[in-house]
Design an enzyme around this catalytic site. Structure first.
Site, mmCIF file in Angstrom:
data_model
loop_
_atom_site.group_PDB
_atom_site.id
_atom_site.type_symbol
_atom_site.label_atom_id
_atom_site.label_comp_id
_atom_site.label_asym_id
_atom_site.label_seq_id
_atom_site.Cartn_x
_atom_site.Cartn_y
_atom_site.Cartn_z
ATOM 1 N N SER A 102 0.843 -1.185 0.000
ATOM 2 C CA SER A 102 0.000 0.000 0.000
ATOM 3 C C SER A 102 0.878 1.234 0.000
ATOM 4 O O SER A 102 1.964 1.240 0.610
ATOM 5 C CB SER A 102 -0.880 0.001 1.256
ATOM 6 O OG SER A 102 -1.440 1.282 1.449
ATOM 7 N N ALA B 141 -10.804 7.906 10.361
ATOM 8 C CA ALA B 141 -11.585 9.145 10.420
ATOM 9 C C ALA B 141 -13.083 8.874 10.465
ATOM 10 O O ALA B 141 -13.882 9.805 10.418
ATOM 11 C CB ALA B 141 -11.252 10.020 9.214
ATOM 12 N N GLU C 211 -15.019 -8.677 7.463
ATOM 13 C CA GLU C 211 -14.874 -7.702 8.555
ATOM 14 C C GLU C 211 -15.212 -8.364 9.906
ATOM 15 O O GLU C 211 -14.483 -8.209 10.878
ATOM 16 C CB GLU C 211 -15.834 -6.533 8.265
ATOM 17 C CG GLU C 211 -15.765 -5.396 9.228
ATOM 18 C CD GLU C 211 -14.727 -4.338 8.872
ATOM 19 O OE1 GLU C 211 -14.177 -4.364 7.752
ATOM 20 O OE2 GLU C 211 -14.450 -3.502 9.736
ATOM 21 N N ASP D 159 -21.729 0.205 5.481
ATOM 22 C CA ASP D 159 -20.586 0.837 4.811
ATOM 23 C C ASP D 159 -20.322 0.205 3.447
ATOM 24 O O ASP D 159 -20.038 0.903 2.466
ATOM 25 C CB ASP D 159 -19.336 0.731 5.694
ATOM 26 C CG ASP D 159 -19.547 1.353 7.064
ATOM 27 O OD1 ASP D 159 -20.374 2.274 7.172
ATOM 28 O OD2 ASP D 159 -18.908 0.896 8.019
ATOM 29 N N TYR E 296 -18.339 -0.635 20.535
ATOM 30 C CA TYR E 296 -19.252 -0.951 19.437
ATOM 31 C C TYR E 296 -19.960 -2.276 19.724
ATOM 32 O O TYR E 296 -21.197 -2.379 19.663
ATOM 33 C CB TYR E 296 -18.466 -1.019 18.120
ATOM 34 C CG TYR E 296 -19.318 -1.218 16.892
ATOM 35 C CD1 TYR E 296 -19.641 -0.150 16.069
ATOM 36 C CD2 TYR E 296 -19.792 -2.485 16.547
ATOM 37 C CE1 TYR E 296 -20.416 -0.335 14.934
ATOM 38 C CE2 TYR E 296 -20.570 -2.682 15.429
ATOM 39 C CZ TYR E 296 -20.870 -1.605 14.613
ATOM 40 O OH TYR E 296 -21.649 -1.798 13.500
HETATM 41 C C1 GLA Z 1 -19.624 1.397 11.517
HETATM 42 C C2 GLA Z 1 -20.051 0.045 11.000
HETATM 43 C C3 GLA Z 1 -21.412 0.094 10.327
HETATM 44 C C4 GLA Z 1 -22.435 0.813 11.202
HETATM 45 C C5 GLA Z 1 -21.869 2.117 11.737
HETATM 46 C C6 GLA Z 1 -22.795 2.771 12.727
HETATM 47 O O1 GLA Z 1 -19.378 2.258 10.454
HETATM 48 O O2 GLA Z 1 -19.110 -0.467 10.081
HETATM 49 O O3 GLA Z 1 -21.847 -1.198 10.005
HETATM 50 O O4 GLA Z 1 -22.887 -0.018 12.243
HETATM 51 O O5 GLA Z 1 -20.607 1.936 12.363
HETATM 52 O O6 GLA Z 1 -23.944 3.215 12.091
#
Ligand code: GLA
Length: 375
Positions: free
Chosen positions: A57, A112, A149, A161, A213
């Protein structure tokens, strides 16, 4: 012409994302409204026949990595785990992809909250899909990237995402319905309405492999179990107060209240955008932030300071975007107020003794794709 090279190499790219509204709803089967941003990650992939993946990278601080194409979760760590995870997920799903040289170049800032990790994973996924003619549709690719992931990188994230990065469209936000796994483009011509979407990268880096999370996700799943439903989406049409009355403790009540009210705010935002009234979505964005700060408790001081400063300087609405615990804030402003809002946030950071934030604007941009010259 080297015919072999023409068929065994591809370059693909995938964008980062900003979530306009709808946070921590995806793993609850709910709604989110992200947009792909102009910053992208490019992956040049050349097939190899020795079972090795050699990844490099151009990002500062990344070491080149070499690993077996059939590596298992845990074998590869650091940035290259995102590459290894995609190979693992494809092969685990029965796609016998061979090794490769993978060269990555990105303009998506990492840490970020703009989903640089998914931009990388989606870039590799679309490129391998095209290079080997796997014929996988974008939703399937999104689910494979989510598996990478969740099981390879070890972050218990949802699918928002990847769906944003894969389905993004110029001039549109994407209504993601996580239960139906659909991505519907909704027109969002901010510039045409005289608006700007300002991003403040607070430079407080976040990690979704950390406990915060996963703990939020676990509480929501426990609440769904208590309510006797698969996900909180199943109670979305009931009165919020009736749902909350069935829950155990104050923390659970607040977490669920965030999710249910956030889903409603997404749908209200979509209704305003469809009605051609993007200038009126500001209060929904700000309400989303308040809910994330007070009920979901995923903001940090720098994020709250950025939101307050933006609003005080005249932003129409502002909120943290992404998973939280740092990352970026977005502020919707009149185009004429964009610079003033940015200056106000910088000044507030200076007053608090925080490191200077990075401030820039984004617009809804195109999703992942293959460079034509390599098709
Ligand atoms: C991260 C996760 C997503 C989502 C957001 C919160 O970006 O990758 O799947 O849960 O947090 O909305």
């Amino acid at each position: 012409m080297d015919v072999h090279a023409a068929v065994s190499e591809r370059t693909g790219s995938a964008p980062g994302r900003v979530n306009l509204i709808g946070e921590h709803t995806d793993y609850n089967g709910g709604f989110a409204l992200p947009l792909a941003i102009p910053a992208r990650t490019t992956a040049r992939v050349r097939a190899r026949d020795d079972g090795v993946v050699a990844a490099e990278s151009t990002a500062p601080g990344t070491e080149p990595a070499r690993f077996a194409v059939d590596s298992s979760p845990g074998d590869v760590t650091g940035w290259a785990a995102y590459v290894a995870g995609v190979f693992w997920a494809l092969r685990d799903a029965g796609h016998d992809v061979p090794g490769a040289d993978v060269r990555v170049d990105s303009t998506v800032p990492s840490g970020a909250g703009l989903s640089s990790s998914h931009a990388l994973e989606c870039a590799v996924a679309v490129t391998l899909n095209d290079l080997h003619g796997l014929g996988l549709d974008r939703t399937t690719l999104a689910l494979l990237v989510q598996r990478a992931e969740n099981h390879y990188v070890g972050a218990p994230t949802g699918a928002m995402d990847q769906m944003a990065s894969l389905y993004g469209q110029d001039g549109h936000v994407i209504l993601f319905d996580a239960r139906a796994m659909t991505a519907e483009p909704v027109p969002c011509d901010l510039a045409g309405a005289g608006l700007s979407l300002v991003v403040v990268d607070t430079r407080v880096h976040h990690e979704h492999t950390g406990g915060g999370y996963g703990a939020r996700r676990a509480t929501c799943e426990a609440a769904a179990a208590l309510l006797g439903v698969k996900t909180l989406r199943e109670v979305q049409d009931e009165l919020v107060k009736d749902v909350l009355a069935q829950l155990e403790d104050d923390v659970m009540v607040r977490r669920v209240r965030h999710v249910l009210t956030e889903n409603a705010r997404v749908l209200d935002t979509v209704a305003l955008l469809r009605a051609g009234r993007p200038g009126e979505i500001g209060p929904l964005l700000t309400a989303s932030h308040t809910s994330m700060r007070d009920d979901y408790e995923i903001t940090v001081a720098e994020v709250d300071v950025a939101v307050e400063a933006a609003l005080t300087a005249g932003a129409l609405g502002a909120r943290m975007t992404g998973g939280g615990f740092g990352g970026s804030v977005i502020a919707l402003t009149a185009a004429a107020d964009e610079a003033r809002v940015g200056d106000a946030v910088r000044a507030a950071f200076d007053q608090h003794g925080y490191a200077p934030p990075s401030v820039f604007t984004v617009r809804p941009a195109a999703g992942a794709g293959i460079e034509e010259s390599t098709q």
